[in-house]
Scaffold this active site. Structure first.
Site, mmCIF file in Angstrom:
data_model
loop_
_atom_site.group_PDB
_atom_site.id
_atom_site.type_symbol
_atom_site.label_atom_id
_atom_site.label_comp_id
_atom_site.label_asym_id
_atom_site.label_seq_id
_atom_site.Cartn_x
_atom_site.Cartn_y
_atom_site.Cartn_z
ATOM 1 N N GLU A 23 0.823 -1.211 0.000
ATOM 2 C CA GLU A 23 0.000 0.000 0.000
ATOM 3 C C GLU A 23 0.856 1.259 0.000
ATOM 4 O O GLU A 23 0.488 2.283 -0.560
ATOM 5 C CB GLU A 23 -0.898 0.052 1.243
ATOM 6 N N TYR A 55 -14.454 27.711 -0.073
ATOM 7 C CA TYR A 55 -14.177 26.279 -0.226
ATOM 8 C C TYR A 55 -12.974 26.011 -1.108
ATOM 9 O O TYR A 55 -12.380 24.942 -1.021
ATOM 10 C CB TYR A 55 -15.400 25.481 -0.684
ATOM 11 N N GLU A 75 -7.412 7.328 10.301
ATOM 12 C CA GLU A 75 -7.874 8.061 11.477
ATOM 13 C C GLU A 75 -6.984 9.247 11.833
ATOM 14 O O GLU A 75 -7.499 10.355 12.044
ATOM 15 C CB GLU A 75 -8.031 7.119 12.681
ATOM 16 N N LYS A 100 -11.054 5.119 0.896
ATOM 17 C CA LYS A 100 -10.029 4.478 0.072
ATOM 18 C C LYS A 100 -10.787 3.598 -0.917
ATOM 19 O O LYS A 100 -11.284 2.536 -0.563
ATOM 20 C CB LYS A 100 -9.096 3.624 0.930
#
Length: 120
Positions: A23, A55, A75, A100
């Site tokens: 990964e 934004y 997290e 993901k």
């Protein structure tokens, strides 16, 4: 009247993230959805960018965080994004979703959702 929100939907960013070596070998695409309550109601009547949350600048901050940090888990990345945005934009409430996509077979996406503050 409830506070107005701004949102960013399906923002794609690249970052190094993951627990496994495979990964972390190459940057991955993450998909980010964000909702933020405006800290003041003036933007509903003033029509001035200074009375709202831009934004475009929020998206720049998210990109800066994701491109300059690497994590094993979503997290701590979500926590850092929320803390960064809260500090700069003073939003009383935020909801952040980081996905993901296609990381597990037969699963569209996995991820985390963080909500912070009280929605006015």
């Amino acid at each position: 009247m409830t506070a107005p929100l701004i949102f960013i939907e399906e923002m794609k960013v690249e970052t190094i993230i993951g627990v496994s070596d495979w990964e972390r070998a190459l940057p991955q695409i993450l998909v980010i959805d964000l909702e933020m309550a405006l800290p003041q109601l003036a933007s509903t009547t003033s029509d001035l960018i200074g009375d709202t949350i831009d934004y475009g600048i929020v998206a720049e901050r998210i990109k800066a965080v994701t491109s300059s940090h690497t994590f094993k888990l979503l997290e701590p990345l979500a926590h850092l994004i929320i803390e960064t945005l809260e500090k700069e934009f003073k939003s009383p409430w935020m909801k952040l979703k980081i996905s993901k996509p296609q990381i597990l077979p037969q699963v569209k996406a996995v991820g985390v959702i963080f909500e912070k503050g009280s929605r006015p």
